[in-house]
Design a protein around this motif. Structure first.
Motif, PDB file in Angstrom:
ATOM      1  N   LYS A  24      56.693  15.281 109.640  1.00 31.32           N
ATOM      2  CA  LYS A  24      57.961  15.895 109.241  1.00 31.32           C
ATOM      3  C   LYS A  24      58.438  15.295 107.913  1.00 31.32           C
ATOM      4  O   LYS A  24      58.864  16.022 107.022  1.00 31.32           O
ATOM      5  N   SER A  64      55.224  21.669 108.320  1.00 34.64           N
ATOM      6  CA  SER A  64      55.906  22.451 109.353  1.00 34.64           C
ATOM      7  C   SER A  64      54.929  23.127 110.312  1.00 34.64           C
ATOM      8  O   SER A  64      55.316  23.566 111.383  1.00 34.64           O
ATOM      9  N   SER A  92      57.889  22.116 114.867  1.00 34.48           N
ATOM     10  CA  SER A  92      59.185  22.134 115.557  1.00 34.48           C
ATOM     11  C   SER A  92      58.988  22.428 117.054  1.00 34.48           C
ATOM     12  O   SER A  92      59.768  21.961 117.886  1.00 34.48           O
TER      13      SER A  92
END
Ligand code: UTP
Length: 460
Positions: A230, A235, A326
């Protein structure tokens, strides 16, 4: 370390043979034995055994199984255009350093029987490059092509971690920057006998096995690597298994499709060869996308045809995914739990006479694809088997080094012919990822040159 809680756990789960063994050890050995037990998921395995000691379907019998929507190999103008846009989007994410490559290489490779990590196996048809070298060179070629940095993450297990690291180090990370190549260990679980007894590996250790490729999602987070990625601006993770030398590493079109659809996890599938090929199927269970193991189908359903006479459940999982970082973080924060699958496999442990012997072991594992139903959105695309899938599982026969080498030669031959070259029958060809990553790049490289391949040839 206080041994009491672990000893009580053993007592509670009727593991008296292990307690008796512990009592027979000298005090230094006892300490080492207890230290070794600490990181093993002892409590979870013993509880799991109680919960499902007999084989059972991974999905309830009352579940509704249906085929799922799968993005086809583009044919219409519209599909071709949409895929081109996906390709460009994927390329822009790579250029922006948003993509990392995750290779799961923690398995035991029992069927291949190669002494050492499977990734070290010499696979390429001519240069006999290892699987790891092919992947690392692909990453390097992509970094060069897009002037980007793609971290390479390799999941290992307790059994092969040091050897894997040492291999990369001794080869100078195949030209990658060492600080962008990371190795992380997955969890281990004790192996049981079919009737639920722990097995000794040697005097001071229980026999244990890696907790399945599903362990990658937790281990990536627990190791701190997810957090590090991160901070690097990553991502998306391109995920593949160590045993598929045709995996198109960080395929921009796949990355783009995944992002276009705002998916949390995406999957590549190929058409099942025939009704008998046993693979996990991308489908829907009670309305949610999932990989369904062939054993969860009735034999009739597994072979059933649609109105056009094609296999209804044709979409075979090839274990190549895009996974959003995520999603990994969200699942870990929410304390996700992947279901365990049980398998009986031949293992080696101490028998009743205290000598090492082969026996049947019961292993519990989690699978990465069980994260698919947990995603808010999941997408799947079809790819041609001959371009992207040639697994190295067995020593000989189907899915072996021979079939994988042949698949590589066949693919490179098609690229060469597509680029205008003449390739004589029966020759082996190998194209280094550093020479060309795909057929278009090869065409550019060869240009107008007249190329005739009369003997085994390496393009590097
Ligand atoms: P397989 O299911 O084919 O298992 O793994 P394997 O251990 O390689 O081989 P066998 O069954 O013992 O012969 C598919 C992929 O998942 C990885 C493997 O390294 C391979 O890339 N894997 C499997 C893990 O990383 N960890 C595991 O616990 C299991």
């Amino acid at each position: 370390m206080n041994p009491q809680p672990l000893l009580e756990l053993l007592e509670k789960h009727d593991q008296r043979h292990i307690l008796a063994h512990y009592q027979s050890l000298k005090s230094a050995q006892r300490e080492s034995f207890i230290r070794g037990l600490g990181p093993l998921g002892l409590a979870s395995v013993l509880t799991l055994y109680r919960k499902f000691s007999r084989p059972e379907s991974s999905i309830p019998h009352s579940s509704r199984i249906e085929p799922a929507f799968i993005l086809p190999i583009p044919k219409t103008e519209e599909e071709v255009q949409r895929r081109k846009e996906a390709q460009e989007l994927g390329e822009s994410l790579i250029r922006g350093n948003e993509v990392a490559v995750l290779i799961v290489a923690g398995g035991q490779g029992t069927r291949l029987g190669f002494p050492g990590p499977k990734g070290i196996f010499p696979i390429s048809p001519i240069k006999k490059k290892s699987l790891f070298q092919l992947f690392a060179e692909s990453v390097r070629a992509i970094c060069g092509r897009y002037r980007a940095t793609l971290p390479l993450l390799i999941m290992t297990s307790e059994e092969n971690h040091e050897e894997t690291r040492a291999f990369f180090k001794s080869r100078d990370f195949f030209g990658l920057k060492g600080e962008f190549v990371h190795f992380f260990r997955q969890g281990m679980l004790p192996t049981l006998t079919p009737d639920g007894k722990l097995i000794l590996k040697d005097a001071e250790n229980l026999l244990a096995h890696p907790d399945g490729h599903g362990g990658s999602l937790k281990a990536l987070y627990d190791s701190g690597l997810a957090g590090w990625l991160k901070t690097q601006g990553v991502s998306e993770l391109f995920y593949c298994q160590v045993d598929n030398p045709l995996a198109k590493i960080a395929d921009p079109a796949f990355i783009g499709v995944h992002r276009q659809e705002n998916a949390e996890i995406s999957t590549k599938v190929v058409r099942r060869r025939d009704p008998e090929e046993k693979v996990g199927i991308y489908g829907r269970v009670d309305g949610k996308p999932a990989i369904i193991e062939y054993s969860d189908f009735s034999p009739e359903d597994y072979r059933s045809l649609d109105e056009k006479g094609n296999l209804r459940y044709w979409a075979g999982n090839i274990a190549i995914h895009m996974i959003s970082l995520s999603f990994v973080e969200r699942m870990n924060r929410e304390g996700f739990a992947l279901p365990y699958h049980r398998a009986l496999k031949e293992v080696e442990g101490l028998g009743a006479g205290g000598r090492s012997e082969k026996m049947t072991g019961l292993k519990f594992e989690t699978f990465v694809f069980d994260a698919i139903p947990l995603a808010k959105k999941s997408i799947c695309m079809e790819v041609p088997r001959e371009e992207e899938f040639a697994p190295v599982k067995n020593q000989a026969g189907p899915d072996s080094p021979d079939t994988a080498r042949q698949a590589m030669t066949n693919l490179f031959t098609r690229w060469l012919i597509g680029a205008g070259a003449k390739v004589f029958p029966g020759v082996q060809v190998e194209i280094s990822p550093l020479f060309a990553l795909d057929k278009n790049e090869l065409k550019e490289k060869l240009g107008e040159k007249e190329v005739e391949v009369r003997e085994d040839t390496y393009f590097g």
